[in-house]
Design an enzyme around this catalytic site. Structure first.
Site, PDB file in Angstrom:
ATOM      1  N   LYS A 184     -15.683 -63.592 -17.124  1.00  0.00           N
ATOM      2  CA  LYS A 184     -16.243 -62.878 -18.278  1.00  0.00           C
ATOM      3  C   LYS A 184     -15.590 -61.508 -18.366  1.00  0.00           C
ATOM      4  O   LYS A 184     -15.869 -60.626 -17.578  1.00  0.00           O
ATOM      5  CB  LYS A 184     -17.762 -62.739 -18.103  1.00  0.00           C
ATOM      6  CG  LYS A 184     -18.556 -62.595 -19.414  1.00  0.00           C
ATOM      7  CD  LYS A 184     -18.405 -61.302 -20.154  1.00  0.00           C
ATOM      8  CE  LYS A 184     -19.224 -60.177 -19.572  1.00  0.00           C
ATOM      9  NZ  LYS A 184     -19.103 -58.930 -20.406  1.00  0.00           N
ATOM     10  N   GLU A 258     -17.477 -54.476  -6.347  1.00  0.00           N
ATOM     11  CA  GLU A 258     -16.648 -53.260  -6.299  1.00  0.00           C
ATOM     12  C   GLU A 258     -17.181 -52.357  -7.395  1.00  0.00           C
ATOM     13  O   GLU A 258     -17.029 -52.637  -8.584  1.00  0.00           O
ATOM     14  CB  GLU A 258     -15.169 -53.614  -6.512  1.00  0.00           C
ATOM     15  CG  GLU A 258     -14.225 -52.482  -6.131  1.00  0.00           C
ATOM     16  CD  GLU A 258     -13.742 -51.697  -7.336  1.00  0.00           C
ATOM     17  OE1 GLU A 258     -14.344 -50.625  -7.585  1.00  0.00           O
ATOM     18  OE2 GLU A 258     -12.811 -52.118  -8.007  1.00  0.00           O
ATOM     19  N   CYS A 292     -12.359 -46.376 -10.928  1.00  0.00           N
ATOM     20  CA  CYS A 292     -13.441 -46.339  -9.931  1.00  0.00           C
ATOM     21  C   CYS A 292     -13.082 -45.442  -8.749  1.00  0.00           C
ATOM     22  O   CYS A 292     -13.930 -44.744  -8.206  1.00  0.00           O
ATOM     23  CB  CYS A 292     -13.734 -47.742  -9.407  1.00  0.00           C
ATOM     24  SG  CYS A 292     -14.232 -48.899 -10.666  1.00  0.00           S
ATOM     25  N   GLU A 389     -20.763 -40.045 -11.029  1.00  0.00           N
ATOM     26  CA  GLU A 389     -19.476 -40.539 -11.508  1.00  0.00           C
ATOM     27  C   GLU A 389     -19.383 -40.299 -13.011  1.00  0.00           C
ATOM     28  O   GLU A 389     -20.216 -40.777 -13.780  1.00  0.00           O
ATOM     29  CB  GLU A 389     -19.345 -42.038 -11.211  1.00  0.00           C
ATOM     30  CG  GLU A 389     -17.994 -42.588 -11.600  1.00  0.00           C
ATOM     31  CD  GLU A 389     -17.834 -44.067 -11.285  1.00  0.00           C
ATOM     32  OE1 GLU A 389     -16.750 -44.461 -10.850  1.00  0.00           O
ATOM     33  OE2 GLU A 389     -18.806 -44.825 -11.486  1.00  0.00           O
TER      34      GLU A 389
END
Length: 478
Positions: A184, A258, A292, A389
């Site tokens: 996906k 992750e 990331c 973040e």
């Protein structure tokens, strides 16, 4: 100081890639409409133009895709590794041959500069398929026992920041180990995955081995929760990762996550400062900071702070922001209006909490989603911008005096994905690296990737490793 010369535009032609007006789901080797006929639009972040209309998969479509993958698993997993390797090699070669088309498509759909998709993303995508093709007939020697078996159907959900590269990280090891896949892609960047579906057909991959279902978070949730999925792999936000972990808990599904990061880039007073400046820029402004493992916290030794920041500001003033298809562009568009709003809100919060904000003189295009490269100084560990973040081109600068203080500050985060260390002393680099709770530690460089090297995090950055020999384990029954 005025530039001695002006850059002329150097646009890559978008005519090299054909984008269909609409795309279906790729199930059992064929493109097909969603059962309920629902569609959504994929928009180019740099211009806000609609690129294509894409099918929105519902639970019924996800079920069809999983059934196709289950049916294909029997024959695919029974093939000798050397035969599976041939398909992977073929896919890798086709990716190389069609890399220019793919680079343009990725830049249009994602907003990142063409020189990144062309020179970083695409070579790495092909390299991952080549690398795992090499493992397909050597699994007995990978260190996981004499006869490691595949798990079955892998449900894979990938993010929008590296759409094609994250696809390669997921699909290549899954196929090499004999699993079949339902993937996906992210809602805002589905086009390169659908292009990849066509590459699978061109490579003659048996039907049902790779299935691609497009849609929003509901599609991903249906895939993760499907009872006939044996393995879930997810790259994305920590919040969604926690939700997936809750869904999978108590089932027999294997899971790798992750997730987010707040990487520390540590610069000691003996570091090669010009080299460090390039590493800092690459660490946080590559892909507009939508990485990331971005080095979003700069920890600089007090004695060189002033010199480093002066050099960094000079360097940021030379970055070119604008049309991502221009080969001179360094900073492209933010992926979506939603992401731009998040970056803007966090940067404003940084100012409100007392940090000092600086950006180079920068003209933002009138249409599209843009954010100027931004630097915050006078940042403390209590500031939101030092903890959360941001996932944008925003760098928070903190200082330290001793190596122990640098380690303490670097580890003072709920994340643990990446870090960088800049010093001329190898002994110092090794001593500090051993104390950092980060899955990847770069020395005198940043954001360098290789398919032979494992990648993954600690704490709220997730668990499991992708890449290298370690990346095989997630797809084997060991």
């Amino acid at each position: 100081m005025a530039s001695a010369f002006e850059y002329a535009p150097a646009p890559e032609s978008r005519s090299v890639v054909d984008i269909a007006p609409s795309y279906g789901l790729f199930i059992d080797g064929e493109f097909t409409e969603a059962a309920d006929g629902k569609v959504f639009k994929s928009v180019s972040p740099s211009t806000e133009e609609v690129l294509s209309e894409v099918a929105q998969a519902g639970a019924e479509d996800v079920d069809r895709a999983v059934k196709a993958a289950r049916k294909a698993f029997e024959k695919w997993s029974a093939l000798p590794g050397s035969e599976r390797a041939k398909y992977l090699f073929r896919i890798a070669r086709i990716i190389q041959e069609r890399s220019r088309e793919l680079a343009v498509l990725e830049t249009l759909d994602n907003g990142k500069p063409i020189k990144e998709t062309r020179d970083a993303d695409l070579p790495l995508v092909a390299a991952h398929f080549f690398y795992y093709a090499g493992w397909a007939d050597k699994l007995d020697h990978a260190g996981f026992g004499a006869d490691p078996r595949p798990l079955g159907v892998a449900g894979q959900v990938i993010p929008w920041n590296f759409p094609l590269l994250m696809l390669a990280w997921k699909i290549a090891p899954a196929l090499a180990t004999g699993n079949t896949v339902v993937l996906k892609p992210a809602e805002t960047t589905p086009l390169s995955a659908l292009f990849f579906a066509d590459i699978c057909r061109q490579a003659g991959l048996p039907k049902g081995v790779v299935n691609i279902v497009t849609g929003d978070g509901r599609t991903g949730a249906a895939l993760v929760a499907h009872p006939d999925v044996n393995k879930v792999a997810f790259t994305g936000s920590t919040a969604v990762g926690k939700e997936i972990a809750r869904t999978v808990a108590g089932t027999a599904k294997k899971l790798t996550l992750e997730l987010g990061g707040k990487g520390a880039n540590i610069v000691f007073d003996d570091a090669p400062l010009d080299q460090a400046v390039e590493g800092i820029v690459n660490g946080i402004f590559f892909n507009q900071g939508q990485v990331c493992c971005a080095g979003s916290r700069l920890l600089v030794q007090e004695s060189v702070q002033e010199e480093l920041l002066d050099a960094l500001k000079r360097r940021l003033s030379t970055l070119r922001l604008g049309d991502p298809l221009d080969k001179n562009t360094d900073i492209g568009a933010i992926n979506s209006a939603e992401q731009l709003a998040r970056i803007t809100a966090l940067a404003e919060r940084g100012e409100a909490e007392g940090a000092e904000r600086w950006s180079p003189a920068c003209e933002l295009p009138a249409s599209g989603y843009w954010f100027a490269p931004t630097l915050f100084t006078n940042v403390t560990q209590a500031h939101t911008i030092a903890r959360e973040e941001i996932f944008g081109p925003v760098l928070s600068v903190l200082t330290f005096r001793t190596p122990d203080e640098a380690v303490a500050k670097a580890n003072n985060t709920q994340y643990g994905l990446s870090a960088g260390i800049w010093s001329e002393k190898g002994s110092r680099i090794l001593a500090v690296a051993n104390k950092l709770r980060a899955g990847v530690v770069w020395s005198n460089t940043f954001n360098k990737f290789d398919p032979t090297s494992p990648f993954g995090g600690y704490k709220e950055s997730g668990f499991g490793r992708e890449g290298g020999r370690h990346g095989l384990e997630a797809y084997l029954d060991v």
